[in-house]
Design an enzyme around this catalytic site. Structure first.
Site, short mmCIF file in Angstrom:
data_model
loop_
_atom_site.label_atom_id
_atom_site.label_comp_id
_atom_site.label_asym_id
_atom_site.label_seq_id
_atom_site.Cartn_x
_atom_site.Cartn_y
_atom_site.Cartn_z
N GLU A 118 0.82 -1.22 0.00
CA GLU A 118 0.00 0.00 0.00
C GLU A 118 0.85 1.26 0.00
O GLU A 118 0.33 2.37 -0.16
CB GLU A 118 -0.93 0.02 1.23
CG GLU A 118 -2.06 -0.99 1.16
CD GLU A 118 -2.97 -0.76 -0.03
OE1 GLU A 118 -3.47 0.37 -0.20
OE2 GLU A 118 -3.18 -1.72 -0.81
N ARG A 156 20.16 5.26 -22.73
CA ARG A 156 20.23 5.42 -24.19
C ARG A 156 20.74 6.80 -24.60
O ARG A 156 21.10 7.00 -25.77
CB ARG A 156 18.88 5.13 -24.82
CG ARG A 156 17.79 6.11 -24.49
CD ARG A 156 16.43 5.63 -24.98
NE ARG A 156 16.44 5.24 -26.38
CZ ARG A 156 16.33 6.08 -27.39
NH1 ARG A 156 16.23 7.38 -27.14
NH2 ARG A 156 16.34 5.67 -28.64
#
Length: 254
Positions: A118, A156
Protein backbone atom coordinates in the site's frame (compact mmCIF):
# COMPACT_ATOMS: atom_id res chain seq x y z
CA UNK A 1 26.81 8.18 -12.82
CA UNK A 2 25.48 5.75 -10.28
CA UNK A 3 21.97 4.63 -9.40
CA UNK A 4 21.36 2.71 -6.20
CA UNK A 5 18.01 0.95 -6.20
CA UNK A 6 16.22 -0.07 -3.02
CA UNK A 7 13.90 -2.93 -4.00
CA UNK A 8 12.28 -6.00 -2.49
CA UNK A 9 12.68 -7.71 -5.88
CA UNK A 10 16.25 -7.17 -7.13
CA UNK A 11 15.95 -10.27 -9.31
CA UNK A 12 13.61 -8.35 -11.63
CA UNK A 13 16.53 -6.20 -12.78
CA UNK A 14 18.94 -8.96 -13.85
CA UNK A 15 17.52 -9.57 -17.37
CA UNK A 16 16.84 -5.87 -17.87
CA UNK A 17 20.46 -4.89 -17.20
CA UNK A 18 21.82 -7.61 -19.50
CA UNK A 19 19.52 -7.18 -22.49
CA UNK A 20 19.11 -4.81 -25.40
CA UNK A 21 21.29 -2.00 -26.68
CA UNK A 22 21.23 -0.14 -23.35
CA UNK A 23 23.18 -2.95 -21.69
CA UNK A 24 26.28 -1.23 -23.11
CA UNK A 25 25.79 1.63 -20.69
CA UNK A 26 25.75 -0.77 -17.72
CA UNK A 27 28.58 -3.01 -18.97
CA UNK A 28 30.83 -0.01 -19.66
CA UNK A 29 30.11 1.55 -16.28
CA UNK A 30 28.72 4.73 -17.82
CA UNK A 31 25.62 4.00 -15.78
CA UNK A 32 26.46 2.08 -12.63
CA UNK A 33 23.59 0.22 -10.96
CA UNK A 34 23.65 -1.22 -7.43
CA UNK A 35 20.69 -3.18 -6.08
CA UNK A 36 19.83 -3.14 -2.40
CA UNK A 37 17.45 -5.52 -0.63
CA UNK A 38 15.85 -3.83 2.41
CA UNK A 39 15.25 -7.24 4.00
CA UNK A 40 19.01 -7.38 4.57
CA UNK A 41 18.56 -4.46 6.98
CA UNK A 42 15.47 -5.75 8.79
CA UNK A 43 15.47 -7.31 12.25
CA UNK A 44 14.18 -10.66 13.50
CA UNK A 45 14.20 -14.15 12.09
CA UNK A 46 11.67 -13.26 9.41
CA UNK A 47 13.42 -10.06 8.25
CA UNK A 48 10.08 -8.31 8.23
CA UNK A 49 9.83 -5.17 6.07
CA UNK A 50 6.10 -4.43 6.33
CA UNK A 51 3.25 -4.25 8.82
CA UNK A 52 -0.46 -3.46 9.02
CA UNK A 53 -1.47 0.19 8.66
CA UNK A 54 -2.51 2.21 11.69
CA UNK A 55 -6.19 3.08 11.43
CA UNK A 56 -7.00 -0.17 9.67
CA UNK A 57 -7.62 -0.78 6.01
CA UNK A 58 -6.42 -3.25 3.41
CA UNK A 59 -2.87 -4.18 2.57
CA UNK A 60 0.44 -3.64 4.30
CA UNK A 61 2.81 -0.68 4.67
CA UNK A 62 6.59 -0.83 4.26
CA UNK A 63 8.43 -0.16 7.52
CA UNK A 64 10.53 2.98 7.83
CA UNK A 65 13.44 1.53 9.82
CA UNK A 66 14.73 -1.10 7.34
CA UNK A 67 14.58 1.54 4.62
CA UNK A 68 16.50 4.02 6.77
CA UNK A 69 19.24 1.48 7.52
CA UNK A 70 19.46 0.54 3.86
CA UNK A 71 19.72 4.19 2.86
CA UNK A 72 22.47 4.86 5.40
CA UNK A 73 24.46 1.89 4.07
CA UNK A 74 24.15 3.26 0.54
CA UNK A 75 25.29 6.70 1.58
CA UNK A 76 28.24 5.24 3.44
CA UNK A 77 29.32 3.31 0.34
CA UNK A 78 28.82 6.25 -2.02
CA UNK A 79 30.76 8.53 0.39
CA UNK A 80 29.86 11.66 -1.56
CA UNK A 81 30.46 15.20 -0.36
CA UNK A 82 27.13 16.15 -1.94
CA UNK A 83 24.63 13.37 -1.14
CA UNK A 84 22.80 11.88 -4.10
CA UNK A 85 19.09 12.73 -4.15
CA UNK A 86 16.64 10.13 -2.88
CA UNK A 87 13.86 9.50 -5.39
CA UNK A 88 10.57 7.73 -4.72
CA UNK A 89 8.30 6.54 -7.52
CA UNK A 90 4.83 7.67 -6.53
CA UNK A 91 1.48 8.77 -8.07
CA UNK A 92 1.90 12.22 -6.51
CA UNK A 93 5.24 12.81 -8.23
CA UNK A 94 5.93 14.93 -11.27
CA UNK A 95 5.48 13.01 -14.51
CA UNK A 96 8.73 11.87 -16.09
CA UNK A 97 9.40 13.64 -19.39
CA UNK A 98 12.25 14.05 -21.88
CA UNK A 99 13.56 17.23 -20.28
CA UNK A 100 13.91 15.61 -16.85
CA UNK A 101 15.46 12.47 -18.37
CA UNK A 102 18.03 14.67 -20.13
CA UNK A 103 18.90 16.29 -16.79
CA UNK A 104 19.24 12.90 -15.09
CA UNK A 105 21.51 11.72 -17.93
CA UNK A 106 24.05 14.40 -16.97
CA UNK A 107 23.71 14.02 -13.19
CA UNK A 108 25.64 12.11 -10.54
CA UNK A 109 22.74 9.65 -10.38
CA UNK A 110 20.36 9.01 -7.51
CA UNK A 111 19.08 6.60 -4.90
CA UNK A 112 15.84 5.13 -6.23
CA UNK A 113 13.28 3.79 -3.76
CA UNK A 114 10.83 1.23 -5.14
CA UNK A 115 7.75 1.08 -2.96
CA UNK A 116 5.47 -1.95 -2.67
CA UNK A 117 2.19 -2.95 -1.06
CA UNK A 118 0.00 0.00 0.00
CA UNK A 119 3.03 2.25 0.20
CA UNK A 120 5.82 3.40 2.51
CA UNK A 121 5.55 4.78 6.03
CA UNK A 122 5.11 8.52 5.47
CA UNK A 123 7.68 9.35 8.13
CA UNK A 124 10.46 7.86 5.97
CA UNK A 125 9.24 9.88 3.00
CA UNK A 126 9.13 13.10 5.03
CA UNK A 127 12.59 12.53 6.48
CA UNK A 128 14.57 11.27 3.50
CA UNK A 129 12.87 11.56 0.10
CA UNK A 130 14.00 14.54 -1.98
CA UNK A 131 11.92 14.01 -5.10
CA UNK A 132 8.95 11.94 -6.24
CA UNK A 133 8.44 10.80 -9.84
CA UNK A 134 5.41 9.37 -11.62
CA UNK A 135 5.20 7.60 -14.98
CA UNK A 136 1.58 8.68 -15.46
CA UNK A 137 -1.91 8.60 -14.05
CA UNK A 138 -2.03 4.90 -13.25
CA UNK A 139 -0.83 2.65 -10.45
CA UNK A 140 1.83 -0.07 -10.66
CA UNK A 141 2.38 -2.95 -8.24
CA UNK A 142 5.71 -1.43 -7.29
CA UNK A 143 8.37 1.05 -8.29
CA UNK A 144 10.59 -1.43 -10.11
CA UNK A 145 9.03 -0.89 -13.55
CA UNK A 146 9.29 2.87 -13.07
CA UNK A 147 12.95 2.55 -12.04
CA UNK A 148 13.67 0.51 -15.17
CA UNK A 149 11.95 3.13 -17.31
CA UNK A 150 14.16 5.87 -15.88
CA UNK A 151 17.32 3.78 -16.24
CA UNK A 152 16.52 2.86 -19.84
CA UNK A 153 15.76 6.45 -20.82
CA UNK A 154 18.97 7.70 -19.20
CA UNK A 155 21.17 4.88 -20.53
CA UNK A 156 20.23 5.42 -24.19
CA UNK A 157 21.37 9.05 -23.96
CA UNK A 158 24.91 8.08 -22.97
CA UNK A 159 27.60 8.47 -25.67
CA UNK A 160 28.23 5.31 -27.68
CA UNK A 161 25.24 3.37 -26.38
CA UNK A 162 23.13 3.63 -29.53
CA UNK A 163 24.58 2.41 -32.84
CA UNK A 164 24.09 5.86 -34.40
CA UNK A 165 25.43 8.59 -32.13
CA UNK A 166 22.72 11.02 -33.30
CA UNK A 167 19.86 8.55 -33.19
CA UNK A 168 18.28 9.89 -30.02
CA UNK A 169 18.30 13.40 -31.50
CA UNK A 170 15.41 12.27 -33.70
CA UNK A 171 13.32 10.89 -30.85
CA UNK A 172 9.91 12.25 -30.04
CA UNK A 173 10.01 15.17 -27.58
CA UNK A 174 13.67 15.92 -28.34
CA UNK A 175 14.57 19.64 -28.57
CA UNK A 176 16.29 18.85 -31.87
CA UNK A 177 12.79 18.25 -33.25
CA UNK A 178 11.38 21.28 -31.42
CA UNK A 179 9.72 18.93 -28.95
CA UNK A 180 7.42 17.43 -31.60
CA UNK A 181 6.45 13.78 -32.02
CA UNK A 182 8.52 11.78 -34.47
CA UNK A 183 7.41 11.02 -38.02
CA UNK A 184 6.48 7.57 -39.44
CA UNK A 185 9.30 5.30 -40.63
CA UNK A 186 9.43 2.80 -43.50
CA UNK A 187 11.79 0.10 -44.77
CA UNK A 188 11.83 -2.63 -47.45
CA UNK A 189 9.86 -3.73 -49.38
CA UNK A 190 8.67 -0.62 -51.22
CA UNK A 191 5.16 -2.07 -51.34
CA UNK A 192 3.71 -4.22 -48.57
CA UNK A 193 0.19 -5.64 -48.75
CA UNK A 194 -0.62 -3.03 -51.38
CA UNK A 195 0.61 -0.12 -49.24
CA UNK A 196 3.50 1.81 -50.85
CA UNK A 197 6.26 3.81 -49.23
CA UNK A 198 5.53 7.56 -49.52
CA UNK A 199 7.11 8.81 -52.79
CA UNK A 200 9.04 11.60 -51.04
CA UNK A 201 11.15 9.04 -49.18
CA UNK A 202 12.13 7.40 -52.48
CA UNK A 203 12.95 10.66 -54.24
CA UNK A 204 16.58 10.87 -53.17
CA UNK A 205 16.01 14.61 -52.71
CA UNK A 206 17.27 15.50 -49.25
CA UNK A 207 15.33 18.75 -48.86
CA UNK A 208 12.12 17.11 -50.04
CA UNK A 209 12.59 14.22 -47.62
CA UNK A 210 13.22 16.56 -44.68
CA UNK A 211 10.18 18.68 -45.57
CA UNK A 212 7.99 15.56 -45.72
CA UNK A 213 9.27 14.43 -42.33
CA UNK A 214 8.71 17.86 -40.82
CA UNK A 215 5.17 17.99 -42.20
CA UNK A 216 4.45 14.54 -40.81
CA UNK A 217 5.78 15.50 -37.38
CA UNK A 218 3.61 18.60 -37.36
CA UNK A 219 0.49 16.74 -38.50
CA UNK A 220 0.91 13.86 -36.05
CA UNK A 221 1.68 16.20 -33.16
CA UNK A 222 -1.25 18.51 -33.97
CA UNK A 223 -3.58 15.52 -34.07
CA UNK A 224 -2.38 13.69 -30.97
CA UNK A 225 -0.57 16.24 -28.78
CA UNK A 226 -1.70 19.79 -29.63
CA UNK A 227 -0.15 20.96 -26.36
CA UNK A 228 3.28 20.28 -27.89
CA UNK A 229 2.40 22.42 -30.90
CA UNK A 230 1.43 25.25 -28.56
CA UNK A 231 4.71 24.90 -26.68
CA UNK A 232 6.74 24.97 -29.91
CA UNK A 233 4.81 28.01 -31.10
CA UNK A 234 5.35 29.84 -27.79
CA UNK A 235 9.08 29.11 -28.08
CA UNK A 236 9.18 30.57 -31.59
CA UNK A 237 10.16 27.24 -33.14
CA UNK A 238 7.52 27.14 -35.91
CA UNK A 239 8.28 28.68 -39.30
CA UNK A 240 5.82 30.34 -41.66
CA UNK A 241 5.77 27.15 -43.70
CA UNK A 242 4.95 25.19 -40.54
CA UNK A 243 2.15 27.56 -39.62
CA UNK A 244 0.71 27.43 -43.14
CA UNK A 245 0.54 23.64 -42.94
CA UNK A 246 -1.06 23.74 -39.49
CA UNK A 247 -3.64 26.26 -40.65
CA UNK A 248 -4.50 24.01 -43.60
CA UNK A 249 -4.85 21.00 -41.31
CA UNK A 250 -7.08 22.96 -38.93
CA UNK A 251 -9.29 24.15 -41.79
CA UNK A 252 -9.67 20.58 -43.06
CA UNK A 253 -10.98 19.50 -39.64
CA UNK A 254 -13.66 22.24 -39.51
Amino acid sequence: MRFDIITLFPELFAPFLASGVTRRAYESGQVQVRLWQPRDFAEGNYRRVDDRPFGGGPGMVMLAEPLRRCLEAIRAERAESVPAPVVLFSPIGRKLDHASVARWSESQGAILVCGRYEGIDQRFIDAYVDQQISLGDFVLSGGEVAAMALLDAVARLQPGVLHDQGSHQLDSFNPALDGLLDCPHYTRPESWQGAPVPPALLSGHHAQIERWRRDQRLEITARHRPDLINAARAAGQLSRVDETLLARLAAAQD
